[in-house]
Scaffold this active site. Structure first.
Site, PDB file in Angstrom:
ATOM      1  N   TRP A  30      -9.110  10.265  -5.997  1.00  0.00           N
ATOM      2  CA  TRP A  30      -9.883  11.499  -5.849  1.00  0.00           C
ATOM      3  C   TRP A  30      -8.962  12.550  -5.205  1.00  0.00           C
ATOM      4  CZ3 TRP A  30     -13.054  13.081  -1.171  1.00  0.00           C
ATOM      5  CH2 TRP A  30     -13.885  14.164  -1.461  1.00  0.00           C
ATOM      6  N   ASP A  52     -13.310   3.537   0.468  1.00  0.00           N
ATOM      7  CA  ASP A  52     -14.193   4.666   0.182  1.00  0.00           C
ATOM      8  C   ASP A  52     -15.223   4.168  -0.832  1.00  0.00           C
ATOM      9  OD1 ASP A  52     -15.412   7.045  -0.425  1.00  0.00           O
ATOM     10  OD2 ASP A  52     -13.573   8.122  -0.938  1.00  0.00           O
ATOM     11  N   ALA A  90     -18.499   5.423  -2.674  1.00  0.00           N
ATOM     12  CA  ALA A  90     -19.332   6.607  -2.901  1.00  0.00           C
ATOM     13  C   ALA A  90     -20.301   6.430  -4.064  1.00  0.00           C
ATOM     14  CB  ALA A  90     -18.437   7.821  -3.155  1.00  0.00           C
ATOM     15  N   LYS A  95     -24.590  10.275  -4.198  1.00  0.00           N
ATOM     16  CA  LYS A  95     -24.867   9.902  -5.578  1.00  0.00           C
ATOM     17  C   LYS A  95     -26.017   8.913  -5.680  1.00  0.00           C
ATOM     18  CE  LYS A  95     -20.669  11.771  -6.047  1.00  0.00           C
ATOM     19  NZ  LYS A  95     -19.744  12.183  -4.995  1.00  0.00           N
TER      20      LYS A  95
END
Ligand code: LMR
Length: 394
Positions: free
Chosen positions: A127, A208, A210, A243
């Site tokens: 990202w 991470d 997400a 999300k």
């Protein structure tokens, strides 16, 4: 003072969002920013969120500050959702943060505070904001090979070879599931190999996560992070609710510091509180409160999980449809990887020029590295995208 400022580079994902908004074409297709859209192109407020908001509106009597690390009930519920029974609650320090990005930022700050000479290893690609924040706060970044442009899967041998170059105390940033931007993920045997290497070489994992629930399922998507958390002595985990709860603008995230030495928990907890105080003081509460209400209420939780599962299955269906459509048009299985990838994204693995061509010729917006957001499609636009991909010569 202001005259000394220099223009900063635009974030490529957010710049694309603006270009899409400015495009007058009615048939344009937005496959850019990582925001879920249903078949009507709407990012819905999830049913359980609406219900929790309604209840909160009726019941909440104060908007006074909650606490520097947020409501402990939020941390408890999120730790359980992500880590299950993998570690003792007493070994986890946690702080609510403004979104997943807030958690990532605070994790990097903690790394810099604890070990200023640590390098952070990031996947190539990752990202873009990981790299941007690391650069901004002055942490040396090293990339490790991750995406295999031939198979569009994980270049696992290359990854392991590069991670072997990391020194004791360096931090290895991993994506918990649904790798952003590639959609290519580690299997459990590979996670185990990574864990063995981390432990053998004294490397610190930072995960991470997400997109839990967008890949193979809520539990399945947490298996990698659970393995790492239960096997490594120290782990940082940055989680986002943007999300999987659809609460993007509420900025709801959590940073966890897991230690296999329970005596470290108080110090870690105090450090997370200090970092929150220095950066923004109290984290946002609204989204975190809704998440807590949902996770602690059987009916709300069941409805949330059902809607999330329908969302996941919808994206899988679109993946399969796109792969099939491309197989028909190309007469080959070279796009089969789209059905194998998991999460919101797939990296097509084509050039920025062809991505640009599809934008100019067809009004199809994907990120320049050829990341496409599967959730930006619907059954009617899949054939349009497939034709554009073939026409562009991908
Ligand atoms: C994305 O990758 O598109 C999302 O995580 C949104 C963002 O902030 O970049």
């Amino acid at each position: 003072m202001f005259e000394t400022l220099k223009p900063q580079p635009a974030d490529k994902i957010l710049a694309l969002m603006q270009m899409y908004r400015d495009d007058p074409r009615a048939d344009k297709i937005d496959l850019g920013v990582g925001v879920y859209k249903n078949a009507e192109g709407v990012t819905p407020v999830m049913r359980a969120i609406k219900a929790a908001e309604h209840k909160l509106w009726e019941e909440q009597t104060s908007k006074a500050y909650v606490g520097l690390v947020g409501d402990p009930a939020y941390s408890d519920a999120m730790i359980k959702l992500i880590l299950g029974d993998a570690v003792e609650r007493g070994n986890v320090a946690a702080a609510a943060t403004p979104g997943g990005t807030g958690a990532v930022r605070q994790a990097f700050e903690l790394i810099k505070m604890a070990n200023p000479s640590a390098k952070v290893y990031v996947s190539d690609p990752t990202w873009p904001n990981h790299v941007s924040i690391l650069k901004y706060i002055g942490i040396e970044t090293v990339t490790y090979r991750y995406f295999d442009p031939e198979t569009r899967g994980v270049n696992f041998d290359g990854m392991m070879e590069d991670l072997k170059g990391a020194s004791k105390g360096d931090v290895i940033l991993l994506h918990g599931c649904c790798h952003n931007p590639t959609g290519a993920n580690l299997n459990m045997a590979q996670w185990q190999e990574v864990v063995d290497l981390l432990n053998a070489n004294g490397l610190i994992p930072m995960i991470d996560i997400a997109y839990q629930g967008f890949g193979d399922g809520l539990e399945e998507d947490a298996q990698g992070v659970r393995l790492v958390a239960s096997s490594c002595p120290e782990v940082l985990i940055a989680a986002s609710c943007s999300k999987n709860f659809g609460i993007y603008r509420e900025r709801t995230g959590l940073l966890m510091a897991v230690s296999n030495d329970a005596s470290a928990q108080a110090l870690n907890q105090g450090t997370l509180a200090f970092l929150n105080r220095q950066n923004y003081s109290f984290p946002p509460d609204h989204g975190a409160r809704l998440v807590t209400m949902i996770l602690n209420d059987d009916a709300l939780r069941a409805d949330w999980a059902k809607e999330l599962e329908d969302t996941r299955l919808g994206m899988l269906g679109l993946r399969q449809q796109l792969a099939d459509e491309l197989q028909n048009l190309s007469g080959s299985n070279r796009f089969g990887f789209i059905a194998q990838h998991r999460g919101m994204f797939s990296l097509l693995g084509t050039t920025p020029d062809l991505v640009e061509k599809m934008r100019v010729d067809n009004g199809i917006y994907m990120v320049g590295d050829s990341r496409l957001n599967i959730a930006g499609l619907n059954q009617k636009t899949v054939p349009i995208l497939a034709k554009a991909i073939i026409d562009a010569g991908v």
